[in-house]
Design an enzyme around this catalytic site. Structure first.
Site, PDB file in Angstrom:
ATOM      1  N   GLU A  24       0.520   4.178   2.132  1.00  0.00           N
ATOM      2  CA  GLU A  24       1.178   3.895   3.412  1.00  0.00           C
ATOM      3  C   GLU A  24       0.158   3.535   4.485  1.00  0.00           C
ATOM      4  OE1 GLU A  24       3.783   7.124   4.452  1.00  0.00           O
ATOM      5  OE2 GLU A  24       4.905   6.944   2.575  1.00  0.00           O
ATOM      6  N   CYS A  25      -0.802   2.722   4.144  1.00  0.00           N
ATOM      7  CA  CYS A  25      -1.917   2.376   5.016  1.00  0.00           C
ATOM      8  C   CYS A  25      -1.855   0.886   5.369  1.00  0.00           C
ATOM      9  CB  CYS A  25      -3.225   2.688   4.263  1.00  0.00           C
ATOM     10  SG  CYS A  25      -4.733   2.203   5.095  1.00  0.00           S
ATOM     11  N   GLY A  26      -2.453   0.516   6.483  1.00  0.00           N
ATOM     12  CA  GLY A  26      -2.533  -0.895   6.841  1.00  0.00           C
ATOM     13  C   GLY A  26      -3.310  -1.709   5.826  1.00  0.00           C
TER      14      GLY A  26
ATOM     15  N   THR B  10      -3.074  -1.071   2.500  1.00  0.00           N
ATOM     16  CA  THR B  10      -2.378  -0.968   1.211  1.00  0.00           C
ATOM     17  C   THR B  10      -2.176  -2.332   0.536  1.00  0.00           C
ATOM     18  OG1 THR B  10      -1.331   1.109   1.858  1.00  0.00           O
ATOM     19  CG2 THR B  10      -0.297  -0.085   0.055  1.00  0.00           C
TER      20      THR B  10
END
Length: 182
Positions: free
Chosen positions: A34-36, A38
């Protein structure tokens, strides 16, 4: 000492020796679902598909230490990565990369290759630099992992030869891998 001296846990909790990868080029990365960053799973899978038969292994270690961006259990993370990004490279058990619970492999990796700053051309660099300047003005001088998708490139002899921050251009990562595979 080399990365081959370490053991890690697979997604199902079994111990795996990194000596099983002896003679291969390795790209070791801590990831989050759930990361920028990803979407880098797409780039990683493309690189893996292109170079796996030439001697590349990408070793994926989910980590929830940065903004709680890797929630879920190992099987949920794996299902997400295979379903959404078609990931076929080895994924391991969720780990800590920093602090007292950091696995020995990551303690070794950060000693081998220091943090050299975020890449100037990436649109998230100013955000990350501001975040770290505010929380720890000395962050540039500390070797710890700063964020998800930090990558370590390991040669065929188990030596850590390069560190890529999550802001690194994935074309540069691929070029570096290609060079080591020659």
């Amino acid at each position: 000492m080399s990365v081959y001296d370490f053991k890690v846990k697979t997604m199902n909790g079994e111990e795996k020796s990194l000596s099983d990868y002896e003679g291969k080029v390795l790209l070791i990365t801590n990831t989050a679902t759930e990361c920028g960053f990803t979407p880098q799973y797409t780039d990683l899978q493309e690189i893996y598909s292109k170079y796996a038969d030439k001697g590349l292994e990408i070793l994926d270690f989910p980590c929830n230490q940065f903004g709680n961006q890797a929630p879920g259990e190992n099987d949920e993370i794996h299902t997400f990565c295979t379903g959404r990004f078609g990931v076929t490279f080895p994924q391991f058990s969720k780990i800590d990369v920093n602090g007292e619970n950091a696995i020995p492999l990551y303690q070794y990796l950060v000693k081998e290759k220091d943090f050299n700053g975020f890449d100037a051309g990436h649109n998230l660099t100013p955000i990350l630099e501001k975040k770290f300047d505010e929380s720890n003005p000395n962050y540039k001088n500390e070797p710890d992992i700063k964020w998800n998708f930090t990558k370590f490139l390991v040669d065929k002899n188990g030596n850590v030869v390069r560190r890529f921050e999550p802001t690194a251009d994935m074309k540069l990562v691929e070029e570096s891998i290609s060079e080591l595979l020659k």
